[in-house]
Design an enzyme around this catalytic site. Structure first.
Site, PDB file in Angstrom:
ATOM      1  N   ASP A   1      -0.047  -7.516   1.536  1.00 48.87           N
ATOM      2  CA  ASP A   1       0.474  -6.139   1.574  1.00 48.87           C
ATOM      3  C   ASP A   1       2.000  -6.157   1.633  1.00 48.87           C
ATOM      4  OD1 ASP A   1       0.499  -3.410   1.713  1.00 48.87           O
ATOM      5  OD2 ASP A   1      -0.234  -3.291   3.787  1.00 48.87           O
TER       6      ASP A   1
ATOM      7  N   HIS B   1       0.822  -1.224   0.000  1.00 47.48           N
ATOM      8  CA  HIS B   1       0.000   0.000   0.000  1.00 47.48           C
ATOM      9  C   HIS B   1       0.847   1.260   0.000  1.00 47.48           C
ATOM     10  CE1 HIS B   1       0.229   0.069   4.523  1.00 47.48           C
ATOM     11  NE2 HIS B   1       0.140   1.369   4.318  1.00 47.48           N
TER      12      HIS B   1
ATOM     13  N   SER C   1       3.950   2.311   8.344  1.00 43.12           N
ATOM     14  CA  SER C   1       3.680   1.283   7.336  1.00 43.12           C
ATOM     15  C   SER C   1       4.909   0.940   6.533  1.00 43.12           C
ATOM     16  CB  SER C   1       2.643   1.778   6.334  1.00 43.12           C
ATOM     17  OG  SER C   1       1.379   1.626   6.876  1.00 43.12           O
TER      18      SER C   1
HETATM   19  N1  ARG Z   1      -1.531   1.930   7.253  1.00 42.06           N
HETATM   20  C1  ARG Z   1      -0.653   2.691   8.122  1.00 42.06           C
HETATM   21  C2  ARG Z   1       0.385   3.434   7.299  1.00 42.06           C
HETATM   22  O1  ARG Z   1       0.168   3.606   6.110  1.00 42.06           O
HETATM   23  C3  ARG Z   1      -0.012   1.838   9.179  1.00 42.06           C
HETATM   24  C4  ARG Z   1      -0.967   1.652  10.250  1.00 42.06           C
HETATM   25  C5  ARG Z   1      -0.504   0.743  11.288  1.00 42.06           C
HETATM   26  N2  ARG Z   1      -1.500   0.907  12.280  1.00 42.06           N
HETATM   27  C6  ARG Z   1      -1.505   0.286  13.420  1.00 42.06           C
HETATM   28  N3  ARG Z   1      -2.420   0.613  14.268  1.00 42.06           N
HETATM   29  N4  ARG Z   1      -0.625  -0.614  13.685  1.00 42.06           N
HETATM   30  O2  ARG Z   1       1.328   3.970   7.825  1.00 42.06           O
END
Ligand code: ARG
Length: 306
Positions: free
Chosen positions: A129, A82, A252
């Protein structure tokens, strides 16, 4: 966060509002305690495989340097699909970094020339992912780690004395294909992401947090009530039942490592969550051991690209 899409955005929106968890300010280097949300400052260069992915100089995701054959340099980074799904133009990767606002001589930056996300990555479910990036120039491991991986001198909380000339750029180990991490195993997650849910508080300094791996059934049950399916082969959850410690937006793509016999092993890639550090909702990580043959195939074909 740039490049968020599909359910990730929806999930992020659920994250607005004040966090319940206490705010533990990160500590200065040299203190014994630790703790991203509920984290502490990493010892500089104690996660020598981590890279900061940036676009036009702003950090948006993490990644990890991995070994390419037995060379003492690498132009391959693993991250979350992503992070690069919507494109990767003008994306750079910085290795050997600690404080992004104060780069030192250990920091090396390269351009991302190719990004291959998993062909079955699904932005609606966040399944698979994972992505492999190729850099325009190899990043040299700064000390000869002689074929090794995952060598960190003094990652917290192991406060072994720092070795003189400690490594600042080292590849992380990959797990064995199909390997399963046992529940309750302590893992370490690092990143430059938000220090609280819904906040604008990013950290220019690398933070880390220790979280236990959770039992699949418990994770699947708590996420089912949020309408989210957790696939046991593709993902796993890590975090405390009471919350308080977690990765968050901007983390992420970055590494979740567990200490193995050879060194630290990249068992997880920061993928998603509902909010950050909420009780009963552990962070969700891509299960790297599910993708080993695919990763090796990508490394091989990207090595042929010039
Ligand atoms: N999707 C988030 C990003 O793009 C990461 C989120 C991780 N969240 C969590 N609560 N562990 O950075």
């Amino acid at each position: 966060m740039r490049f968020m899409s599909g359910v990730v955005v929806a999930v992020g929106l659920l994250g607005c509002g004040a966090p319940e968890g206490e705010q533990v300010p990160f500590e200065t280097v040299g203190h014994t305690d630790q703790e991203i949300v509920g984290g502490v400052e990493a010892r500089p260069n104690s996660h020598p495989w981590i890279v900061s992915l940036q676009q036009y100089g702003s950090h948006f995701c993490g990644g990890s340097l991995v070994r390419v054959s037995d060379k003492e340099e690498s132009d391959i980074v693993l991250t979350a699909a992503h992070c690069v799904y919507d494109g990767y133009s003008n994306v750079t990767a910085s290795a050997g970094a600690h404080d992004l606002y104060r780069p030192t001589s250990t920091q090396v930056t390269a351009r991302v020339t190719v990004a291959v996300h998993h062909p079955q990555y699904n932005p609606d479910t966040t399944m698979h992912d994972i992505a492999v990036l190729k850099l325009d120039k190899p990043i040299k491991f700064d000390t000869s780690v002689a074929g090794a991986c995952g060598q960190s001198s003094g990652m917290r909380p192991n406060l072994a004395p720092r070795l003189a000339g400690s490594n600042t750029r080292v590849p992380v180990c990959l797990p064995a294909s199909g390997e399963r991490v046992a529940e309750n195993t302590m893992a370490t997650v690092a990143g430059w992401g938000l220090t609280r849910e819904g906040g604008y508080d990013t950290s220019s300094i690398l933070l880390q947090v220790g979280v236990p791996v959770r039992r699949h059934q418990d994770v699947a049950n708590s996420y089912r009530s949020e309408g989210i399916v957790i696939d046991e082969n593709a993902m796993f959850g890590a975090g405390y039942q009471q919350g308080g410690k977690d990765a968050c937006q901007g983390d992420s793509g970055g590494p979740l490592v567990i200490r193995g016999a050879q060194g630290y092993v990249l068992q997880g890639i920061v993928s998603f969550g509902v909010g950050c550090a909420r009780a009963g909702l552990p962070g969700i990580y891509t299960r790297v051991s599910n993708y080993i043959p695919w990763i090796h195939t990508q490394i091989r074909s990207l090595s042929a690209v010039r």
